[in-house]
Design a protein around this motif. Structure first.
Motif, mmCIF file in Angstrom:
data_model
loop_
_atom_site.group_PDB
_atom_site.id
_atom_site.type_symbol
_atom_site.label_atom_id
_atom_site.label_comp_id
_atom_site.label_asym_id
_atom_site.label_seq_id
_atom_site.Cartn_x
_atom_site.Cartn_y
_atom_site.Cartn_z
ATOM 1 N N ASP A 190 25.722 -44.008 -11.839
ATOM 2 C CA ASP A 190 24.279 -43.734 -11.827
ATOM 3 C C ASP A 190 23.939 -42.247 -11.684
ATOM 4 O O ASP A 190 22.937 -41.772 -12.209
ATOM 5 C CB ASP A 190 23.638 -44.526 -10.675
ATOM 6 C CG ASP A 190 22.145 -44.617 -10.780
ATOM 7 O OD1 ASP A 190 21.596 -44.154 -11.796
ATOM 8 O OD2 ASP A 190 21.513 -45.141 -9.840
ATOM 9 N N TRP A 201 17.757 -46.126 -13.086
ATOM 10 C CA TRP A 201 19.093 -45.802 -13.588
ATOM 11 C C TRP A 201 19.063 -44.771 -14.716
ATOM 12 O O TRP A 201 20.024 -44.051 -14.930
ATOM 13 C CB TRP A 201 19.790 -47.095 -14.086
ATOM 14 C CG TRP A 201 20.307 -47.933 -12.952
ATOM 15 C CD1 TRP A 201 20.507 -47.537 -11.664
ATOM 16 C CD2 TRP A 201 20.720 -49.305 -13.009
ATOM 17 N NE1 TRP A 201 21.004 -48.568 -10.908
ATOM 18 C CE2 TRP A 201 21.147 -49.671 -11.712
ATOM 19 C CE3 TRP A 201 20.755 -50.271 -14.026
ATOM 20 C CZ2 TRP A 201 21.615 -50.944 -11.399
ATOM 21 C CZ3 TRP A 201 21.230 -51.536 -13.718
ATOM 22 C CH2 TRP A 201 21.653 -51.882 -12.413
ATOM 23 N N ASN A 202 17.962 -44.741 -15.468
ATOM 24 C CA ASN A 202 17.915 -43.882 -16.653
ATOM 25 C C ASN A 202 16.957 -42.715 -16.472
ATOM 26 O O ASN A 202 15.739 -42.881 -16.559
ATOM 27 C CB ASN A 202 17.496 -44.712 -17.880
ATOM 28 C CG ASN A 202 18.420 -45.881 -18.077
ATOM 29 O OD1 ASN A 202 19.642 -45.734 -18.059
ATOM 30 N ND2 ASN A 202 17.841 -47.073 -18.217
ATOM 31 N N ASP A 244 23.545 -38.742 -14.659
ATOM 32 C CA ASP A 244 22.451 -38.131 -15.435
ATOM 33 C C ASP A 244 21.402 -37.451 -14.554
ATOM 34 O O ASP A 244 20.273 -37.243 -14.966
ATOM 35 C CB ASP A 244 21.784 -39.181 -16.345
ATOM 36 C CG ASP A 244 21.157 -40.326 -15.544
ATOM 37 O OD1 ASP A 244 21.370 -40.376 -14.315
ATOM 38 O OD2 ASP A 244 20.454 -41.148 -16.143
HETATM 39 CA CA LIG Z 1 21.346 -42.635 -13.632
#
Ligand SMILES: [Ca+2]
Ligand SMILES: [Ca+2]
Length: 487
Positions: free
Chosen positions: A260, A449-450, A263
């Protein structure tokens, strides 16, 4: 300078015209602060196995803000911001090692209980309400516990010397923060274990029992009673009957994505300095145990809330008391590779916030994002007190009465006073002091998560949210200090 603040104040003035219906006799207030309680509350659906019947029942007879967040990520600064109605980015109080009143902004500021005291209320504190280091005596007619932990050092020059050295080191670390991740290889992880003895052996039981005695008495003035419950703050040890409800092998783990952090910007990883502890906990097989014991402590804290509210129901004040329950910060139990609080992510900022009592709608769930700096002006309005000027918070009574109204004041959480998260109804935008960013879309990604910050498609969203990031240009530099030793 404080563009957001000025905008906020303008709006407060405009919307307080819609005052709460205040009963002729001023209502009493009970403010219940629960330490480190994240969104693992039944009515917030944060964890499928959590058992919180008393907090859930309160939510049903009042208003639950289901998208509420803390103003700062750890106890002291979060509570200071809530009780003064002033954010850490303005006060400079961002650590547990500062004296609130050393801030030039807070030096003569009037806290929420103090404001009630000045308006004819009897103000009483039990347990951890401010951070225990300083209960802020001027806020209360009476408070317990009256002693602070530093007093134990009195008379021992060597210990005082050591403590001062530790505080100085800590300040140096904070000033240079973020630095390299603090790893603690080989450290034994304590995930808690059942305490010996029953409820009556717990500090929270004593706190609540004293508050119950206060409620049993006849008071000739309206009161503002603040009760601080320590659990589920670590160590995660409560009487065995609570732990027995959460056997480790039956625990459902919160979603964890092992890569996780791939990024997020470097500064974000550096601030997540307990990543090493997470690895240790995993290696030692303690993650599930941590979750189980945290749930046990939540169940205990809920039991204490129930005990207190039952006594209120049985008292002469049952129908004329505004009840507020809030958690001072959230908590990660594995998400973002962390078993700790103190981040700008959802798990660490989302908290329960409930209002119930006279003039408050029943069974309402408000999904718009808010933060707990708003508690001060809201409670003052519910009790018919004159609007307090100079607060960063916004009166939420109009929102309680009209949950669909346009509410353009997202939740703001600050870390170390200089890194910030803005939570709108849909997005979380994080901006660190070095300008790096994160952006999450909660309509698609509830676990954050993104990170979308690098995606040009979201440039306009980021721009819109960026304008809420507090300015720290005038944040005072408040020294770390040992609290004054009082007689
Ligand atoms: Ca992430
Ligand atoms: Ca806390």
């Amino acid at each position: 300078m404080y563009k957001n603040l000025i905008t906020a104040l303008g709006v407060t003035a405009a919307i307080t015209a819609t005052n709460a219906a205040v009963p002729e006799k001023k209502p009493n207030v009970i403010l219940i602060t629960i330490d480190d309680l994240n969104d693992w509350v039944g009515s917030m659906k944060g964890h499928p196995q959590t058992i919180t019947p008393n907090i859930d029942a309160l939510a049903k007879r009042g208003v639950l803000f289901s998208n509420a967040h803390c103003p700062a990520t750890i106890c002291g600064p979060s509570r200071t911001a809530m009780l003064f109605g002033i954010r850490s980015s303005r006060s400079g109080i961002y650590s547990n090692n500062q004296n609130m009143r050393d801030s030039p902004v807070l030096k003569n500021a009037v806290t929420m209980p103090q404001y009630f005291k000045n308006n004819g209320y009897n103000t009483q504190m039990y347990g951890k309400v401010f951070d225990l280091v300083d209960p802020d005596p001027r806020s209360w007619n009476s408070f317990w516990p009256s002693k602070d932990r530093w007093r134990k050092l009195k008379g021992n020059p060597e210990k005082i010397k050591q403590a001062i050295a530790r505080v100085k080191q800590k300040q140096a670390n904070y000033k240079n923060w973020p630095g390299p991740p603090v790893m603690t290889p080989g450290k034994k992880i304590h995930a808690g274990s059942p305490a010996k003895g029953g409820d009556e052996t717990m500090f929270d039981f004593k706190t609540v029992s004293m508050a119950e005695k206060y409620l049993a008495k006849k008071h000739n003035k309206p009161f503002f009673l603040a009760v601080g419950i320590y659990k589920p703050h670590s160590g995660w040890s409560v009487p065995k009957k609570y732990h027995d409800k959460f056997p480790v092998d039956k625990i459902i783990m919160p979603p964890i994505k092992e890569d996780d952090l791939d990024d997020v910007p470097p500064i974000s990883r550096q601030l997540t300095y307990t990543e090493g502890l997470y690895k240790q906990a995993k290696k030692q097989g303690k993650i599930k145990k941590s979750v189980a014991n945290y749930l046990a402590c939540i169940n205990f804290a809920d039991t204490m809330v129930g005990k207190l509210l039952k006594s209120l129901q049985q008292s002469r004040y049952a129908d004329n008391t505004v009840i507020i329950v809030w958690g001072d910060n959230g908590y990660h139990l594995g998400s973002k590779k962390r078993i700790h609080k103190g981040t700008l992510w959802e798990r660490s900022t989302r908290i329960p916030l409930i209002f119930a009592g006279p003039g408050i709608p029943k069974g309402e769930v408000i999904k718009q994002a808010v933060d707990s700096v708003n508690i001060y002006p809201t409670v003052a309005n519910l009790c018919g007190l004159k609007e307090k000027k100079g607060l960063d918070g916004i009166n939420m009574v109009p929102l309680m009465k009209n949950p669909q109204m346009k509410w353009d004041y997202p939740a703001i959480t600050s870390q170390l006073g200089k890194h910030h998260a803005v939570r709108s109804n849909r997005y979380r935008y994080i901006r660190y002091s070095d300008g790096s960013e994160e952006l999450y879309d909660h309509s698609k990604d509830p676990n954050e998560w993104n990170n979308l910050a690098g995606n040009t498609q979201y440039a306009a969203i980021k721009k819109k949210l960026r304008k809420y990031i507090p300015s720290t240009k005038n944040m005072p530099d408040v020294a770390f200090a040992l609290p004054k030793l009082k007689k």
